[in-house]
Every structure is written in C-alpha cells, then in structure tokens.
Enzyme design. Structure first.
Site, PDB file in Angstrom:
ATOM      1  N   GLY A   1      37.090  20.025  23.014  1.00  0.00           N
ATOM      2  CA  GLY A   1      36.760  20.908  24.130  1.00  0.00           C
ATOM      3  C   GLY A   1      36.058  22.190  23.706  1.00  0.00           C
ATOM      4  O   GLY A   1      35.731  23.032  24.545  1.00  0.00           O
TER       5      GLY A   1
ATOM      6  N   SER B   1      37.071  16.953  12.786  1.00  0.00           N
ATOM      7  CA  SER B   1      37.250  17.105  11.338  1.00  0.00           C
ATOM      8  C   SER B   1      38.082  18.341  10.976  1.00  0.00           C
ATOM      9  O   SER B   1      37.559  19.305  10.427  1.00  0.00           O
ATOM     10  CB  SER B   1      35.888  17.122  10.617  1.00  0.00           C
TER      11      SER B   1
END
Lengths: 309, 607
Positions: free
Chosen positions: B447, B518
């Site tokens: 988001g 990540s």
C-alpha cells in the site's frame, strides 16, 4: 603496355552527355528497384521528353515498370495535349491524366485567379493525384540550373505528409548511395536531370533525335504583346486587356505550360540546330519566360515548401 | 565532345567561397544577362554597399540570404572552351559539415579556401580530411583575400608550407596552392599583375587543365546489379552500371556472392546492343545460363571479398550520438542490409590527426569503427573499389542517413564461427538499445504506492524511447514463483529468483523495474549481490499508518484480524534501507508529482 593504356580511365573517355545520361539512368533504376509505387510526372515539356526517353532506355527491352502522370490544368496548349496522347500511344506506356475536378468545375482560371490558380490547378492537383494513387516516389524533370532554390535541392528530395519540403533539413546524399527510406505518409520527389543544364537538354535532344512538341520551333502564331511577354492565343477562352490586338508573329517557346501564362520569344529558329544556336547565345535564363516566376525573390522556394513541384 | 570536371569549393565561413565562384562566372562571361542584371540589382539593395556582391549568385535559400551564410550545397554549371564543370559550393560552418561532405562525395577535385590573413586553420584541416576520406585525390588551396595582406609573398609561402606539411601525412593526394582575391579577381581567370612572384596557373586555367586520370593499370570488371529485368520468359537481363573495367559478349563473369560462372550472351548499353561496355556505362547483361543473382549482387571477372565484417572510417552525421551495438541499414553498392556497429575504436582529431580512444561518436566526428552485417555480401576496401567500399548507415527508426564511411579492411572468417570469436556482450546489447541497463528495485510496505509508481515510471520511460521490463507480484508469483509461499525461506527464494531474472534482463540490455515488498535488508543485499552495479534501490517510505488507512486491497484489515499471517508491518517486520539510492514518501503527494520526483532521481542512473 597497350592494354594498360586502354584500360586506364575509360570513364573520363565518356563525354559530358554520356555521363549525365548514365547518372540519370542509374537514378531511375534505383527508384524502380527500391520504391514501392513510383510514378514519373510528365509535363509534356522538353525536360519531360528527355526524362521519358531516358526511362525507355533505362529498362529496354522492358517497358518502364511504373506509370506516368500528367497534371492537366485544362489550360495547356492544344498541341501539348495532342502530343501527350500520341506519345503514350506510340510508346505503349501507362499515362494517367489528373485534373483538380473541383477547381475545374468552379471555373478556376489563370485570368481571374492569379497565384491561386497555380496553387489550385497545379500544386493542389499534384498533391491530389499523388495521394489518390498512393505514389511514394515521383520523378520530376527539375534541373538545378533553373533557379536558385533548385540549385540546393538533392536528387532525392523528401516531402512530409503535406507534401512540403524542408530545405533546412535535407538528408545527406553521399556518392550515389541514395537513401530511399521514408516513413508512412511521406514521399519523395526524384530529379534524375538535376545536373543537366538547358544546353545539355537541347544537345541531348539533338543527339538522340527526341521528339518534342512543335511549339518549341519558331512558326507564325497568333499572339498578343503583354508587358514584357508574348502570349499566344491558343483558343477562344483567351481574355484580352483593353487595347490588345492579336497579331501573327514568328515565335517559339523555351518552356511550355498553361498558354496564358507562358511567354514566347520572337525567333527564326525552325530547326534544332537553330534552337541550340539561339540557346547557346541566350541572353536570358529560361525561367524568365515563365510569367508566374516574376515575383519576389524566393518565390519558387516558398511555393516548393508548400508542395509545388 | 568535352570532358566533365566535378569539383567543390570548401573552407571556413567568410573565406569567400561563394564570392570566388560568383566572380569566376562573371569574369568568364558565363552568366545569362538576366542573372547578371539581377546580381547587380540584388547587390544594390543588399547591405554590403554598392559593389557587386558575387556571392548572391550562389546563396539560394531564403534562410541563407537572410543570415548571410550558406547552409547547403549549391550546384552550379558552366562550360568553357575546354571543359564542362559542375561545382558544388559547400557550407563553411562547422555545424553543416555533413552538407560539406555531401559535396565532397560528389566531386573529383576540391578547391579549399583559406583567408590569407588567418592561414591554415582547423576548419581547413577538417575539410581536407573529409575530402580525403570521401576519395578526393586532387586539392587546390586557394589562399584568398591576398589584397588584404598587400599580396605579400612571404605570408603566402608560409601558408603554402603549412598546408603541404599538413598534407604530407595523407597518402595519394596531389596539392596545388594559388594566391587569389575573390573580390578583386586576382588569379581567378587570369594571372594577376599584383602577384608577379607567382608563376603558377590561375584558378580557372588550373581547373581546365587538371589531369584527373588515374594510372591504375588494368582494372577488373565490376558491376553491382541494380535490378533484374525479366519482361518475359525469353529475356533475363542484369541491369547496372559498369563501375570499372570493360566487358564483351563471350567474356566469362563470376557472380558474387553465389560464385557461379557464366558467359555473357548479349550486352546492351542502354537500348543498344554493343560489342563492348566500359566503365561508367549503364548496361543490361544477359548470361548464357541460369545463375542465382539478384539486386545487390555483383558481376565481375575477379575474386572480390565476400564478408559480413569490416573496419571503416566514417563521418558521423546524426544529432544522436553513435553507440556501440547500434543497429542500422548498411547500403554499399546496390546492397542494403541490416548491420551493427559492434565496436567504436577511436576518433581522429581534426587538427593533429592523432587517434583518441572513444566508445561513442558525436556529430561531425571522424571515427574508426567495426561493422558486422546480417548476411555476407560483396564488400571491398574503398582504396581498391570506391563503389563497393563506400557505404552509408541508415537509422532504422528515423530513416535518416546517419553516417557515411569508407571500408578500410574487410575481415574474413571461417563460415562456422559467426559471433563466436566476439560473443555478443552486455554492452553490445545495451548499446543496440542506446541505454544503460539498470534494475530499479522498488521496496516498501504493502500500500506504499510502489507498484503504481513503478508502473507509471515504466510508462514514462517507454514513452521516452527506453526499453524496459516490469517485474511485480502479478507476473512473477503466478508463473515463475508459483511454487512459493510467504514464509521467510520462500520469501528469500522469491527475491533471489527475481534478482536473477533482473540480472538476465539487464544482460539483455533492458531497464528492469521490480516492485516487491522485499522487507529484509539481507534479502535486498543478496539481490544487490546478484544484480551488481546496476542495482538501484528505490525506497517508497510511505509510513505504515498511511498505508493502513489506504488499505486498497483490504489486506491490513485481514492481517489485523489474524486472517493473514506473516503480514509485513503487522505480523512480520519491515527493515527500511539504511542508505537507499532514491527515497520517496507518497503521503499527500499527487501521483504525477511522485512519479516526476522518482524520474528526476533515477535519471543519473540511466545516463
């Protein structure tokens, strides 16, 4: 040693006219080999006659692998039209005749419409004709010695989708490695006679015995004298200025176009040799006998940017 | 009949090229009366005073007349009692060098002007080098404006010495030096009494007498095929211009590259059947048997190199720089084939002629390069065959003529080793695309806006002509990594695979954008280890609170209620980069502003 001397420099042994002919034929063949849909514009004049002759020679025994197109303003000398139709028939070539129909129906004529006439019946008609058949390359008989802006034009001259020329941004043309690649919508004008002079044209016509419109030879013709020009009365559409009267004079034409816009010269030259004699000693360059060219300096370049051939 | 001499005039701007030719035509009485009248008229209304401005004869384009400079080549035609001439008057400004080169490629002889008060300058050398490159073997140095230095013999001798010294490094160039004044007319058409110490010919006399014959002994027959004419079944003729040598019916010819032998059955020069064709003539050749020959092939009587590789000197003419690996259409003779500039070896310094190592070429530079073509074709060195050794490079996108060059050496290789001795490298592939391949590694919370940003940035890059690839969860998780889940082990494997793919994409020359959360620093370091120097870390640092408020996919809600486990920011950690290359917080920033900020930041990595 004898073989050596013979082999040496044969190209230089070719005459000036041989080299011009070879160059023009090379150009015409390149277009035929590389372009998708070429056309040769045919104006019926002496340069077009030479170009047509070169096209016939370039592909012999094949016929030229492209059509010819004449932009007919409907105001050409009658003898020109007869000559055009006869040539196309004799040579068995495909001759397209295109006229700006709308302009013709609206009665656009050289007397009332001046520069607009040239634009509508020649420039617009040419664009229309090229677009109608989707030609990507059009041969023209233009020569660099005719006019200053032509002196700077490449042999392969590019036009954008509006058929306009950008003189400041011409593609480099190296050796005879012509770059014929264009983007969609663009087209090329190709001038195989770029390096010919008026004198070369006449000498070649004589050497090759090329048929030309009889108007080039001096003959008694009905004319009026208008300012510095001699205008031939070719049909009953001619309009007269007050005080003008038709007289018969021995005249000939150095360039051919629409009869009300083409100035003749008084001449006794009835044979090719006499014409060449007159041309070699000419006192004015040939474009001065084209009435529309006598405008401000740079008018030809301006018209070309707008798509005039 | 007269012979024809094609020559050019070149030199720096204001050296008086147009004036020189204008004066020559005027003095030799080679103007039409109306041209002469127009010239005198134009001169009067022009700003250069009442004297005749001879250059007005030649500067034809409106833009040129307004600016008083010559931007393109003007061709002029004149004939004297001894010879016919075509003169290409070329522009002096450095920025129009390519137009000067156009004139040089057309000519057999060059008249190079220098200003007597300035002597040999770098533009003189540039033009002499380009003339030599384009194959001009006869040069005249016209030392102009002698009137301004009072016809000083010593000054003239110094200039002559400089020029001859400069030319001594050129092979096979003959030079003549003539003192002239284009405005005054000294030594233009006849010898001037102002230079009694000069005993050479006037310029026009020199041009009329110049002997351009090349003593090359016996030269082979060479005819590149322009087109194959087959008007019916009974006739198949090969049309082209004989570039050297001669041919007669009955002669045996070799076809290249197909290497077949056949005899000439009939020979046409234009539309006439002849017993011999010689260099310069347009011919149609019929052979006595079927051969595999099409446009771009060559008929000859000698063995010419057939290769797909050569080194060349070229003049780069395009505004866009030349990079290694760039692909073009190569046109040489009558053949046009795709080819790649596989190496740029060096550029030649215009002034001193030394070679400078470069890896890209800028407009108007003289470069030494290596070209590999898509197929084997007949190429020769320019030295031994100007037609098969001169070439142009055509840009495949813009269709511009980007370069013109001459082949220095053809390179032969055994037929089975294509590409093996110089494998295609990462730089080559990148150069072909004209870009620096990097991986833009977008990292940040779910988001945070990284996918939207990455995809908008990619769109912009593509619009600017870059070649890109976007890797994100959608196109990776469903395919390549479809076997992986979300535990730390699988997350690591996910990132490792993405990094490996990114590296391959970079190897292929592409700019890669990756968009993955990540979250672990070590994972990203691992990715950087795989990708290498090209790794650019883009940290989308939008705070958790903002991301959670957005909650576009409703994932945070599910994580908070325990419906999703190991959710970064909620039930799994996010380790922010310590020192990211680019950082962007998308809180309260409109998308296009954020995209622009990222683009601004990443520019330096794309150079």
């Amino acid at each position: 040693m004898k073989v050596k001397a013979q082999a040496k420099n044969q190209e230089a042994a070719l005459t000036h006219l041989d080299r011009l002919e070879a160059e023009a034929i090379y150009i015409i063949r390149e277009v035929a080999a590389e372009c998708e849909k070429p056309v040769m514009l045919y104006s019926i004049g002496k340069d077009s006659s030479v170009m047509l002759h070169l096209a016939m020679k370039a592909f012999y025994p094949e016929k030229p692998p492209f059509p010819f197109m004449h932009i007919d303003t409907t105001w050409k000398f009658r003898e020109m039209i007869e000559f055009r139709d006869r040539k196309a028939r004799e040579l068995g070539i495909d001759m397209i005749v295109h006229t700006n129909r709308q302009g013709a129906e609206e009665g656009i004529n050289p007397f009332d419409h001046g520069a607009n006439y040239t634009d509508i019946m020649k420039t617009q008609a040419l664009k229309e004709g090229l677009d109608k058949y989707g030609f990507d390359a059009a041969f023209g008989g233009g020569r660099r010695d005719e006019e200053k802006s032509r002196a700077k034009e490449r042999v392969f001259s590019f036009r954008n989708e509006n058929h306009a020329w950008d003189p400041k941004n011409q593609k480099p043309e190296m050796w005879k490695l012509y770059n014929t690649r264009i983007n969609k919508g663009e087209s090329m004008r190709v001038f195989p006679l770029s390096n010919w002079t008026e004198k070369d044209i006449w000498q070649y016509i004589r050497k090759e015995n090329i048929d030309i419109v009889p108007l080039y030879y001096a003959k008694e013709r009905p004319v009026v004298y208008r300012e510095d020009n001699i205008v031939m009365v070719d049909d009953d559409r001619m309009r007269f200025e007050p005080g003008e009267e038709v007289v018969n004079r021995k005249v000939r034409f150095r360039t051919l176009g629409c009869y009300p816009l083409t100035g003749g010269i008084e001449s006794e030259a009835e044979t090719l040799d006499e014409i060449i004699e007159e041309t070699l000693g000419a006192v004015s360059s040939e474009r001065t006998s084209r009435v529309i060219d006598q405008e401000a300096a740079g008018s030809m370049e301006r018209r070309k940017r707008e798509g005039y051939f | 009949m007269k012979s024809l001499l094609k020559f050019i005039t070149c030199g720096s701007v204001d050296d008086g090229k147009s004036t020189l030719i204008g004066h020559m035509l005027y003095d030799a009485k080679l103007l039409f009366a109306d041209q002469e009248k127009a010239l005198e008229l134009d001169s009067k209304i022009g700003s250069r005073g009442g004297d005749i401005d001879y250059s007005l004869l030649l500067d034809g384009l409106m833009a040129e007349r307004e600016q008083g400079i010559t931007i393109d080549v003007a061709y002029r035609y004149f004939t004297t009692d001894d010879r016919s001439f075509i003169v290409a008057d070329t522009p002096g400004h450095e920025q129009y060098t390519r137009n000067m080169a156009v004139g040089a490629s057309f000519a057999d002889l060059a008249v190079i002007l220098v200003d007597a008060s300035k002597g040999v300058i770098s533009q003189t050398k540039r033009h002499a080098r380009i003339c030599s490159l384009m194959g001009i073997r006869h040069m005249v140095l016209a030392v102009n404006k002698m009137d301004l230095i009072d016809y000083d013999e010593e000054a003239f001798s110094n200039i002559r010495r400089d020029f001859e010294m400069f030319l001594s490094t050129f092979t096979d160039v003959e030079a003549t030096v003539i003192p002239v004044s284009a405005t005054e007319g000294d030594n233009i058409t006849e010898n001037s009494s102002n230079t009694p110490w000069y005993d050479g010919p006037s310029l026009l006399t020199y041009l009329e007498d110049a002997d351009l014959t090349k003593d090359e002994g016996e030269v082979p027959f060479v005819m590149p095929v322009q087109r194959v004419s087959r008007p019916g079944n009974h006739f198949r003729g090969f049309q082209g211009q004989i570039e050297s040598g001669q041919i007669r019916p009955g002669d045996e010819v070799l076809t290249l590259p197909s290497r077949e032998r056949a005899s000439v059955k009939s020979l046409l020069v234009t539309d006439e059947e002849v017993g011999e064709g010689v260099a310069g003539q347009p011919v149609t050749v019929q052979l006595d048997r079927e051969v595999d020959v099409s446009r771009g092939n060559v008929l000859t009587n000698t063995d010419l190199p057939v290769t797909d590789r050569f080194t060349a000197s070229l003049l780069w003419m395009d505004d866009e720089p030349l990079t290694e690996g760039k692909n073009f259409l190569v046109k040489a003779g009558t053949k046009t084939i795709p080819g790649t500039v596989v190496a740029i070896h060096y550029k030649t310094d215009i002034n001193i002629g030394n070679q400078i190592k470069v890896s890209r070429g800028e407009k108007n530079e003289l470069l030494t390069i290596e070209v590999v073509t898509a197929e084997r074709s007949v190429f020769d060195t320019f030295r031994s065959n100007e037609t098969l050794g001169g070439f142009i490079l055509i840009d495949r996108v813009t269709n511009s003529t980007a370069a013109s060059g001459v082949i220095e050496e053809t390179i032969q290789r055994s037929p089975n080793t294509v590409w093996e001795d110089t494998s295609v490298t990462r730089d080559l592939r990148a150069g072909q695309k004209g870009q620096n391949p990097v991986t833009l590694w977008f990292t940040g919370l779910s988001g945070s806006g990284k996918s939207t940003l990455a995809s908008e940035v990619e769109e912009q890059l593509v619009r600017e002509g870059y070649h890109t690839m976007l890797l994100d969860g959608d196109n990776v998780r469903h395919g390549l990594n479809g076997d992986l889940g979300f535990d730390p082990g699988d997350r690591f494997e996910n990132i490792r695979r993405v990094a490996e793919v990114s590296r391959l994409m970079n190897e292929a020359g592409l700019i890669t954008l990756t968009s993955f959360i990540s979250p672990y620093r070590t994972d990203r370091e691992k990715a950087k280890g795989i990708i290498g120097e090209a790794f650019v870390e883009v940290y989308v640092s939008t705070p958790l609170q903002v991301c959670e408020e957005r909650d576009v996919k409703g994932l945070y809600k599910k994580a908070r209620t325990g419906k999703i486990s190991d959710f970064t920011g909620v039930s799994a950690p996010y380790e922010p980069p310590v020192n990211p290359d680019v950082e962007i917080d998308t809180t309260d920033v409109p998308l296009e502003v954020a995209v622009n900020n990222v683009l601004k930041e990443i520019r330096k990595y794309l150079e």
